[in-house]
Design a protein around this motif. Structure first.
Motif, mmCIF file in Angstrom:
data_model
loop_
_atom_site.group_PDB
_atom_site.id
_atom_site.type_symbol
_atom_site.label_atom_id
_atom_site.label_comp_id
_atom_site.label_asym_id
_atom_site.label_seq_id
_atom_site.Cartn_x
_atom_site.Cartn_y
_atom_site.Cartn_z
ATOM 1 N N VAL A 299 0.838 -1.206 0.000
ATOM 2 C CA VAL A 299 0.000 0.000 0.000
ATOM 3 C C VAL A 299 0.869 1.251 0.000
ATOM 4 O O VAL A 299 0.611 2.213 -0.739
ATOM 5 C CB VAL A 299 -0.951 -0.013 1.212
ATOM 6 N N SER A 300 1.900 1.267 0.805
ATOM 7 C CA SER A 300 2.769 2.443 0.907
ATOM 8 C C SER A 300 3.550 2.697 -0.369
ATOM 9 O O SER A 300 3.939 3.829 -0.652
ATOM 10 C CB SER A 300 3.743 2.276 2.077
ATOM 11 N N SER A 301 3.769 1.649 -1.163
ATOM 12 C CA SER A 301 4.533 1.800 -2.401
ATOM 13 C C SER A 301 3.762 2.534 -3.487
ATOM 14 O O SER A 301 4.347 3.014 -4.455
ATOM 15 C CB SER A 301 4.932 0.418 -2.933
ATOM 16 N N GLY A 302 2.433 2.595 -3.352
ATOM 17 C CA GLY A 302 1.600 3.205 -4.383
ATOM 18 C C GLY A 302 1.358 2.312 -5.573
ATOM 19 O O GLY A 302 0.782 2.750 -6.572
ATOM 20 N N ARG A 303 1.758 1.045 -5.487
ATOM 21 C CA ARG A 303 1.625 0.128 -6.624
ATOM 22 C C ARG A 303 0.499 -0.892 -6.443
ATOM 23 O O ARG A 303 0.400 -1.844 -7.216
ATOM 24 C CB ARG A 303 2.940 -0.622 -6.849
ATOM 25 N N ALA A 304 -0.352 -0.697 -5.460
ATOM 26 C CA ALA A 304 -1.353 -1.720 -5.161
ATOM 27 C C ALA A 304 -2.389 -1.851 -6.280
ATOM 28 O O ALA A 304 -2.892 -2.934 -6.543
ATOM 29 C CB ALA A 304 -2.043 -1.410 -3.840
ATOM 30 N N GLY A 305 -2.736 -0.751 -6.937
ATOM 31 C CA GLY A 305 -3.737 -0.815 -8.009
ATOM 32 C C GLY A 305 -5.134 -1.109 -7.505
ATOM 33 O O GLY A 305 -5.991 -1.593 -8.258
ATOM 34 N N GLY A 306 -5.402 -0.824 -6.255
ATOM 35 C CA GLY A 306 -6.697 -1.081 -5.634
ATOM 36 C C GLY A 306 -6.491 -1.259 -4.140
ATOM 37 O O GLY A 306 -5.368 -1.167 -3.623
ATOM 38 N N LYS A 307 -7.571 -1.519 -3.429
ATOM 39 C CA LYS A 307 -7.471 -1.688 -1.993
ATOM 40 C C LYS A 307 -6.885 -3.050 -1.638
ATOM 41 O O LYS A 307 -6.938 -3.997 -2.417
ATOM 42 C CB LYS A 307 -8.855 -1.543 -1.350
ATOM 43 N N VAL A 308 -6.334 -3.121 -0.435
ATOM 44 C CA VAL A 308 -5.696 -4.333 0.081
ATOM 45 C C VAL A 308 -6.359 -4.689 1.407
ATOM 46 O O VAL A 308 -6.647 -3.808 2.225
ATOM 47 C CB VAL A 308 -4.185 -4.113 0.270
ATOM 48 N N ALA A 309 -6.620 -5.985 1.600
ATOM 49 C CA ALA A 309 -7.284 -6.440 2.819
ATOM 50 C C ALA A 309 -6.458 -7.498 3.526
ATOM 51 O O ALA A 309 -5.695 -8.237 2.902
ATOM 52 C CB ALA A 309 -8.671 -6.997 2.497
ATOM 53 N N LEU A 310 -6.623 -7.558 4.838
ATOM 54 C CA LEU A 310 -6.045 -8.607 5.673
ATOM 55 C C LEU A 310 -7.139 -9.596 6.049
ATOM 56 O O LEU A 310 -8.244 -9.179 6.420
ATOM 57 C CB LEU A 310 -5.443 -8.014 6.955
ATOM 58 N N VAL A 311 -6.828 -10.886 5.998
ATOM 59 C CA VAL A 311 -7.800 -11.927 6.283
ATOM 60 C C VAL A 311 -7.231 -12.853 7.349
ATOM 61 O O VAL A 311 -6.214 -13.522 7.106
ATOM 62 C CB VAL A 311 -8.144 -12.731 5.011
ATOM 63 N N PRO A 312 -7.855 -12.924 8.522
ATOM 64 C CA PRO A 312 -7.367 -13.872 9.527
ATOM 65 C C PRO A 312 -7.484 -15.307 9.035
ATOM 66 O O PRO A 312 -8.410 -15.641 8.286
ATOM 67 C CB PRO A 312 -8.308 -13.632 10.730
ATOM 68 N N ASP A 313 -6.532 -16.153 9.439
ATOM 69 C CA ASP A 313 -6.672 -17.572 9.135
ATOM 70 C C ASP A 313 -7.006 -18.327 10.424
ATOM 71 O O ASP A 313 -7.159 -17.724 11.494
ATOM 72 C CB ASP A 313 -5.421 -18.134 8.449
ATOM 73 N N SER A 314 -7.135 -19.647 10.330
ATOM 74 C CA SER A 314 -7.601 -20.441 11.464
ATOM 75 C C SER A 314 -6.656 -20.366 12.662
ATOM 76 O O SER A 314 -7.062 -20.601 13.804
ATOM 77 C CB SER A 314 -7.799 -21.897 11.045
ATOM 78 N N ASN A 315 -5.396 -20.042 12.424
ATOM 79 C CA ASN A 315 -4.425 -19.952 13.510
ATOM 80 C C ASN A 315 -4.531 -18.651 14.293
ATOM 81 O O ASN A 315 -3.906 -18.502 15.353
ATOM 82 C CB ASN A 315 -3.004 -20.060 12.966
ATOM 83 N N ASP A 316 -5.324 -17.701 13.779
ATOM 84 C CA ASP A 316 -5.406 -16.385 14.413
ATOM 85 C C ASP A 316 -6.588 -16.245 15.347
ATOM 86 O O ASP A 316 -6.754 -15.225 16.003
ATOM 87 C CB ASP A 316 -5.497 -15.300 13.335
ATOM 88 N N VAL A 317 -7.471 -17.226 15.376
ATOM 89 C CA VAL A 317 -8.688 -17.115 16.181
ATOM 90 C C VAL A 317 -8.613 -18.074 17.356
ATOM 91 O O VAL A 317 -8.240 -19.222 17.179
ATOM 92 C CB VAL A 317 -9.923 -17.432 15.314
#
Length: 317
Positions: A299-317
């Motif tokens: 995101v900080s690079s300005g090269r994302a070309g759209g929004k970026v999301a974080l997705v928790p996986d089974s190890n995070d809950v």
């Protein structure tokens, strides 16, 4: 109930970011616990700890997920609310998390047509875009210029402006011209001297230019903006570089009370727009929650070309 989340332990950027596990507070009156399906990633997530004076700081402003628990006699901001309901929340503290408890007045029912990644990236950029139009007092029938029109705030502004009968000339890089046109803007490709770019903008605008917005932070864009701006009282930047400020651009951010209050007040309207399909959130990539630093780097690079999301996986809950 325990969950993983990201914190900043100091003001030195990602060097101070840590991925930790802690107990999630049970919701009290006026609070809601959300099991997170996606978290938004924004440049503000990196800037926020740099302004802090007390640490640790929890990272992340917006999420989408499902209600896990509600405090006594509590309703969400859009009314009602029950365990299992799909929701989005903004403006929260600590959104880079697998589960979190937040004030109920930040939580809204999620439109069925919005996936979690889109919903988690809707409101920070959309409320910023709407605030730009408010600050510059833009009205239906006017023409505005947006530098950085293909970025996330620019794309939201294009769509909000279109819904209000405002014409937008959008300046962007060559590979993003189609994106600006897709959302209703008159696309102008940068890549020439500021004076030449200004001439092309004026020709494309045809009508007098009512306001100029800087969402890019580029010095050459600011130079071109000065050449086309008819009213320096209606030049607004969200980047706030020294060059922009010296050029007379008004800088707005989400912290000032007036801006924060307006952005809170317009959330329901923007969610309704998204529910109708009039406000689309282009998402370019998702990362698992543990890879948040990689996501922020993109995101900080300005090269994302759209929004970026974080997705928790089974190890995070």
């Amino acid at each position: 109930m325990r969950a993983h989340h990201w914190i900043a332990t100091g003001p030195n950027g990602i060097a101070d970011f840590q991925f930790v596990e802690s107990e999630v507070a049970e919701p009290g009156p006026g609070e809601v616990t959300i099991t997170v399906q996606a978290s938004g990633v924004n440049p503000a997530d990196l800037k926020h700890p740099g302004r802090a004076t007390v640490f640790p700081v929890s990272i992340g402003y917006e999420v989408a997920g499902t209600i896990t628990a509600l405090g006594p006699e509590t309703e969400i901001a859009s009314g009602g609310g029950a365990i299992g309901d799909a929701v989005l929340a903004f403006r929260v503290t600590g959104g880079w998390a697998s589960i979190l408890t937040v004030p109920a007045d930040t939580v809204f029912a999620r439109p069925q047509n919005l996936g979690a990644a889109q919903a988690a990236n809707l409101l920070l950029v959309a409320t910023t875009a709407a605030d730009l139009l408010r600050v510059a007092k833009v009205e239906s029938g006017e023409t505005v210029v947006v530098f950085g029109a293909s970025g996330s705030v620019g794309v939201s502004l294009l769509q909000i402006a279109r819904s209000r009968g405002i014409r937008v000339v959008g300046v962007c890089s060559a590979n993003r011209v189609d994106e600006v046109a897709r959302f209703g803007g008159v696309a102008i490709e940068r890549g020439q001297a500021p004076s030449e770019l200004a001439e092309r903008i004026a020709l494309a605008a045809a009508d007098p230019i009512a306001a100029v917005f800087d969402a890019s932070g580029r010095d050459d864009d600011i130079a071109a903006a000065l050449a086309v701006a008819g009213n320096h009282d209606r030049m607004v930047t969200i980047v706030g570089t020294d060059v922009a400020k010296d050029a007379g651009f008004q800088f707005i951010g989400g912290v000032a009370p007036e801006n924060a209050a307006y952005r809170a007040s317009v959330r329901a309207e923007l969610i309704d727009m998204a529910a109708r399909g009039d406000l689309v959130v282009p998402v370019s990539e998702t990362f698992v929650l543990r890879q948040a630093l990689d996501a922020l780097d993109l995101v900080s690079s300005g090269r994302a070309g759209g929004k970026v999301a974080l997705v928790p996986d089974s190890n995070d809950v």
